[in-house]
Design a protein around this motif. Structure first.
Motif, mmCIF file in Angstrom:
data_model
loop_
_atom_site.group_PDB
_atom_site.id
_atom_site.type_symbol
_atom_site.label_atom_id
_atom_site.label_comp_id
_atom_site.label_asym_id
_atom_site.label_seq_id
_atom_site.Cartn_x
_atom_site.Cartn_y
_atom_site.Cartn_z
ATOM 1 N N TYR A 3 0.852 -1.196 0.000
ATOM 2 C CA TYR A 3 0.000 0.000 0.000
ATOM 3 C C TYR A 3 0.883 1.239 0.000
ATOM 4 O O TYR A 3 1.580 1.518 0.992
ATOM 5 C CB TYR A 3 -0.902 -0.050 1.235
ATOM 6 C CG TYR A 3 -1.876 1.115 1.356
ATOM 7 C CD1 TYR A 3 -2.993 1.200 0.537
ATOM 8 C CD2 TYR A 3 -1.671 2.109 2.306
ATOM 9 C CE1 TYR A 3 -3.882 2.254 0.655
ATOM 10 C CE2 TYR A 3 -2.563 3.166 2.433
ATOM 11 C CZ TYR A 3 -3.668 3.240 1.607
ATOM 12 O OH TYR A 3 -4.552 4.279 1.729
ATOM 13 N N ALA A 8 -3.297 9.480 1.016
ATOM 14 C CA ALA A 8 -4.769 9.464 0.929
ATOM 15 C C ALA A 8 -5.352 9.038 2.268
ATOM 16 O O ALA A 8 -6.342 9.613 2.740
ATOM 17 C CB ALA A 8 -5.226 8.513 -0.172
ATOM 18 N N SER A 9 -4.734 8.052 2.883
ATOM 19 C CA SER A 9 -5.144 7.613 4.211
ATOM 20 C C SER A 9 -4.136 6.590 4.732
ATOM 21 O O SER A 9 -3.799 5.651 4.020
ATOM 22 C CB SER A 9 -6.545 6.988 4.160
ATOM 23 O OG SER A 9 -7.152 7.040 5.430
ATOM 24 N N LYS A 202 -10.308 7.677 10.915
ATOM 25 C CA LYS A 202 -11.060 8.680 10.160
ATOM 26 C C LYS A 202 -12.219 9.185 11.017
ATOM 27 O O LYS A 202 -12.685 8.483 11.907
ATOM 28 C CB LYS A 202 -11.631 8.064 8.881
ATOM 29 C CG LYS A 202 -10.593 7.681 7.859
ATOM 30 C CD LYS A 202 -11.261 7.057 6.643
ATOM 31 C CE LYS A 202 -10.224 6.520 5.671
ATOM 32 N NZ LYS A 202 -9.464 5.363 6.238
ATOM 33 N N ASP B 27 -10.160 -1.706 6.507
ATOM 34 C CA ASP B 27 -10.696 -0.774 5.507
ATOM 35 C C ASP B 27 -10.051 0.599 5.643
ATOM 36 O O ASP B 27 -10.721 1.595 5.883
ATOM 37 C CB ASP B 27 -12.222 -0.673 5.657
ATOM 38 C CG ASP B 27 -12.896 -2.033 5.551
ATOM 39 O OD1 ASP B 27 -12.398 -2.873 4.782
ATOM 40 O OD2 ASP B 27 -13.904 -2.256 6.244
ATOM 41 N N TYR B 28 -8.720 0.627 5.509
ATOM 42 C CA TYR B 28 -8.015 1.878 5.774
ATOM 43 C C TYR B 28 -7.902 2.772 4.554
ATOM 44 O O TYR B 28 -7.524 3.920 4.670
ATOM 45 C CB TYR B 28 -6.621 1.609 6.346
ATOM 46 C CG TYR B 28 -5.822 0.603 5.574
ATOM 47 C CD1 TYR B 28 -5.173 0.961 4.402
ATOM 48 C CD2 TYR B 28 -5.727 -0.716 6.015
ATOM 49 C CE1 TYR B 28 -4.446 0.040 3.687
ATOM 50 C CE2 TYR B 28 -5.001 -1.647 5.306
ATOM 51 C CZ TYR B 28 -4.360 -1.269 4.141
ATOM 52 O OH TYR B 28 -3.648 -2.183 3.433
ATOM 53 N N ALA B 29 -8.243 2.261 3.377
ATOM 54 C CA ALA B 29 -8.089 3.100 2.178
ATOM 55 C C ALA B 29 -9.044 4.293 2.235
ATOM 56 O O ALA B 29 -9.975 4.332 3.039
ATOM 57 C CB ALA B 29 -8.345 2.275 0.924
ATOM 58 N N ASN B 30 -8.767 5.262 1.387
ATOM 59 C CA ASN B 30 -9.629 6.426 1.247
ATOM 60 C C ASN B 30 -10.635 6.098 0.153
ATOM 61 O O ASN B 30 -10.251 5.761 -0.973
ATOM 62 C CB ASN B 30 -8.771 7.627 0.841
ATOM 63 C CG ASN B 30 -9.541 8.923 0.841
ATOM 64 O OD1 ASN B 30 -10.695 8.965 0.419
ATOM 65 N ND2 ASN B 30 -8.915 9.983 1.310
#
Lengths: 377, 377
Positions: A3, A8-9, A202, B27-30
């Motif tokens: 990743y 982005a995060s 988030k 679920d860390y993606a943006n």
């Protein structure tokens, strides 16, 4: 899976996950409640608030508020002044949409901050543009796309020297936790940050204000010292504190590691014929590297890379719907015909040198495959 | 410890904790990212959004948006119309501050919704008040303080019959998940809910709009169909979905259990000399019971109860800073001299009949102790 889209995060840091999990289970009371469970949480939030003020060396008078996203923080900063069509505001089209979109809707006279050919802000030209008519200066500490790292404290000081009435906002999202900053000069009027860009969850973010904000954000139960009503999400707040503290503690080690990853990537392609790096390493945060792949659409590369379980970006997530000419790229002086060829890799603490080497080889292979498919290389 | 302040905030449900923990890790993606990890999350959010629409039987055209708190949802509903000083708005002083405070600042002509002596909304009188000048009706489904449960769907239908142009907003926070509702009549223009009142995490909430909202909430990257910019907190969203589904699945069992707890509490004190219940059980949600302890300040009782590890409330958490006359109590027809004697107990799925019995005995003992200390009983 590798990743490389941490700008982005970021994945949540292990220590943050621990703090968050415990707090979600234990700290379920409403901190506005009159009983001890509520009062304890209320007091803990005030301690955390002070901790955030200390982290940026904020002088007396500065306030820190928790918000739900950096977008909310940036919007809130813009709402502080009721800009009219007579007001001149300096900003960058390369800023995040949560700055550019509301500013462009504000009706104020917007002037774009000039840049050198290498993408950096031209401090001298910028300084000359600031007059008594200049009501606002909006600058980004670390550009989320190119990684350009600006000396925002110096920019703010110079702006205030030219016009003490100017409102200076810094979008600190991609810099906070990763780079050191001090607000001790009293020159920055507001400064935004986000939890999920530094390994926190988030749904929580924050903003510093030099003085009490003139406009409050949400009306209701008077939380956040009356400025932003709504039940503060204690578990997210304490998790963001852990992320900020962890980053602060490991800042130098992380910086060194990111430099190593960044340099490894740049070196691998330093003599490549179609890959180039439009911006100098020494002008950018090591957490982000932007590259241009001449002649191959970044969309196609991204698709091939994700088939190999490598995830990166072509543009910032919040601008991912933009097709064709990209205002950020244009502002950063990237020729228009190359906008569709831009890739952004962004590193996080979980990435290893091995990840980068594997990604380099995969990218190389992907480009060869595409070249075979298109007979172009 | 016995926690009877669930209306202020519910502990996170076990199944929600499972979903949330997994999502925070994985679920860390943006979800705005262009790669598969982002796109997958984006698509999952759209499925969850549809699920929320289905949960309230929303007809075609209704939109559902994720916000960070019900305060934000309620504020957003109020911003939909630019109310002027000529506009008449019907609301209740007993509503949550996130409704009353912004309405009172809006400059509109506010008229208080009439109530029967038993605290319920007087539907006939309310109906007579609605004319073509009435631009807005703000009603609360379940009052967070007294538990009064109103037939908001019928109120909305009647309002629209009187004036089809009226904007009807329902604060659904204390009712959603616990009681059944259908938006199929198309009479409710907006409806707010919160995750942490139904065993989900804090920091996530939502709002239904009958049509596209006319004013967007936050500007930036165009998330939430362009209406509320900012990276949506996926783990919180999927956790709120789990909470809503769990509540929906167990609604009737929970209702029966809450009735049992509520009745057990009321029965225990049914012949008590100083404890009385100002509102009828059949007018209220069983999740909340309000009582008046004549001659003893609720602050003192709360302090004694918390020494015994029992936690409840005197007023809603968001109004806990109010001293003396309480506008909610006044509106609910509680005599002013009793405002300082009000207690609110609110039940959650984790409470047992044993909890209630223990609390009753403890409350009894606490009152005897206070009476001995003050020689009053």
């Amino acid at each position: 899976m590798i990743y490389l889209d941490n700008a982005a995060s970021w994945p949540i840091l292990p220590s943050v996950m621990g703090v968050l999990g415990r707090s979600l289970a234990d700290d379920y009371a409403n901190l506005s409640a009159a009983h001890r469970l509520g009062k304890d949480l209320f007091e803990r939030v005030e301690v955390i608030r002070q901790d955030f003020l200390n982290l940026v060396d904020a002088p007396q008078g500065y306030q820190f508020y928790f918000t739900s996203s950096a977008t909310e923080s940036n919007n809130w900063a813009i709402w502080q002044r009721a800009f009219t069509s007579c007001d001149e505001i300096l900003y960058s089209r390369a800023d995040h949409p949560s700055i550019t979109v509301p500013l462009e809707k504000s009706g104020a006279k917007l002037r774009n901050i000039p840049r050198h050919m290498d993408g950096r802000i031209d401090q001298n030209q910028l300084s000359d543009m600031i007059t008594t008519d200049t009501k606002g200066l909006f600058v980004t500490w670390v550009n989320g796309q190119s990684g350009h790292l600006e000396d925002v404290a110096a920019l703010a000081r110079e702006a205030k020297r030219r016009n003490p009435e100017i409102y200076v906002h810094v979008d600190g999202v991609q810099g906070f936790g990763k780079h050191a900053i001090s607000l001790r000069d009293d020159a920055i009027d507001s400064f935004s940050l986000s939890s999920h860009k530094i390994g926190g969850p988030k749904g929580i973010a924050g903003i510093y204000f030099r003085t009490m904000p003139s406009k409050l954000l949400l009306h209701g139960g008077g939380q956040e010292h009356g400025m932003r009503a709504g039940t503060p999400p204690f578990p997210l707040i304490v998790a963001m504190q852990e992320a900020a503290q962890w980053m602060n503690l490991h800042r130098e080690t992380l910086w060194a590691k990111m430099q190593q990853l960044n340099q490894a990537f740049r070196s691998f392609f330093s003599t490549d014929k179609i890959i180039s790096f439009p911006f100098l390493e020494e002008h950018c945060s090591p957490y982000i590297v932007m590259l241009v792949v001449r002649g191959v659409s970044s969309d196609i590369i991204l698709r091939h890379l994700e088939m190999e379980q490598v995830f990166c970006a072509s543009t910032a997530a919040c601008s991912s719907k933009i097709k064709g000419t990209n205002p950020t790229f244009l502002d950063l002086r990237i020729p228009e015909d190359l906008h569709k060829n831009v890739l952004r890799l962004s590193f996080g603490q979980q990435n290893s040198l091995e990840d980068v080497k594997t990604s380099c080889n995969l990218l190389n292979r992907v480009l060869q495959t595409i070249s075979l498919l298109t007979h172009k290389r």
